[in-house]
Scaffold this active site. Structure first.
Site: not given
Ligand SMILES: Nc1ncnc2c1ncn2[C@@H]1O[C@H](COP(=O)(O)OP(=O)(O)OP(=O)(O)O)[C@@H](O)[C@H]1O
Length: 309
Positions: A89-90, A217
């Site tokens: 979900e966004h 985390d």
């Molecule tokens: N469900 C979502 N809806 C909208 N934006 C999201 C969602 N999940 C993540 N994001 C955006 O994307 C960015 C990166 O997400 P996430 O932290 O899950 O990435 P990652 O590459 O797995 O992790 P990290 O940088 O923590 O190691 C978040 O900071 C947020 O801005």
């Protein structure tokens, strides 16, 4: 990519919204579909499926507790080109400014969810005519998780253990130190660990540990808010000691005093909290050492030295 997403999601409409949100590990983009707006994380590494399966299982578990908002997971898709995509979900997220107190309360409720269910079961077993198993979520009396979850991109050992000190020493610290040993064979780390592992049980003599579902985390980059309240995302869950969650928070900071007051009103600090917090920070320092190399070596060794004093 877009044709495959359409097929996998069973949607005739798939429109890129212009929103992208990459983290350190994966790239992310949002799309409008027949079933609403989704956020798609893509990672081209071969281990991506394992990483996303763990994230999906973590979100599912947290969602089931109905204690704190997380994005609803939709699907992990293996890409023909290698790697995987994770659809969820966004959520329209902004930096956490307004909802720190609520975050503290809700995180404590997440951590207390399994304990409350265990207590309820106990009461019901003592009442004639009532049986166990009334809770929808399984009751958990061990430490671990049913799938591997990744803190960063490295998988964590989540094999179930009856005892928390054994779980944390073996599956968290020893596992990271084995990786250090393999990559650079650090003699000082090896020597400090031989002393520290004998001392760990002493740090737990004054605290009762009950398995708590953890985000796993929860640094400041994995919390946010929507217009309705706080959100946590990108989990690496497992059942462990609630205090573990506060290790990475203290290491990187970014959580306000109103967060901590609300959290500790529900889960007060037990004697020995400060030293155990160091012990929990040690895992993240070692994990960062294994991800990013020597920069975290000195902080890992410093914590071990302090703890064996
Ligand atoms: N469900 C979502 N809806 C909208 N934006 C999201 C969602 N999940 C993540 N994001 C955006 O994307 C960015 C990166 O997400 P996430 O932290 O899950 O990435 P990652 O590459 O797995 O992790 P990290 O940088 O923590 O190691 C978040 O900071 C947020 O801005």
């Amino acid at each position: 990519m877009e044709a495959m997403l359409k097929k996998e999601l069973g949607t005739s409409m798939l429109k890129y919204t212009g929103y992208s949100g990459g983290g350190c590990i994966s790239e992310g983009q949002s799309y409008d579909t027949d079933n609403g707006r989704v956020f798609v994380k893509i990672n081209h590494k071969s281990q991506a499926k394992r990483m996303f399966d763990g994230e999906m299982a973590s979100l599912d578990a947290i969602l089931q507790t109905e204690t704190i908002k997380v994005p609803k997971p939709v699907k992990v898709i293996e890409l023909d080109t290698g790697g995987s995509a994770f659809v969820m979900e966004h959520l329209d997220m902004k930096g956490l400014t307004k909802y720190s107190t609520q975050l503290g309360e809700k995180l404590a409720n997440l951590h207390l969810h399994n304990k409350r269910s265990l207590d309820k079961q106990m009461r019901e077993q003592q009442t004639v005519g009532k049986g166990a198993g009334l809770s929808e979520m399984p009751l958990v009396e061990k430490y671990g998780f049913h799938v591997a979850t990744c803190c960063g991109y490295l998988p964590q050992e989540n094999e179930w253990q009856d005892d928390w000190v054994t779980f944390y020493s073996r599956h968290r610290l020893q596992h990271q130190l084995n990786m250090v040993e393999k990559s650079c064979g650090d003699r000082e780390a090896r020597e400090l660990w031989s002393h520290l592992q004998l001392k760990i049980p002493q740090l737990f003599t004054e605290v009762e540990v009950v398995p708590a579902l953890l985000h796993g985390d929860l640094w400041g980059g994995n919390v946010a808010q929507t217009t309705e309240g706080p959100v946590i995302f990108d989990p690496a869950s497992f059942y462990g000691h609630s205090e573990y969650e506060l290790g990475i928070m203290a290491m990187f900071g970014g959580f306000s005093s109103s967060f901590y007051s609300a959290y500790h009103e529900n889960i007060p600090k037990a004697p020995g909290f400060t030293q155990r917090n160091q012990l929990y920070q040690l895992f993240h320092n070692l994990n960062h050492w294994n991800h990013f190399g020597g920069g975290y070596k000195s902080s890992s060794l410093r914590i071990m030295k302090d703890l064996v004093k």
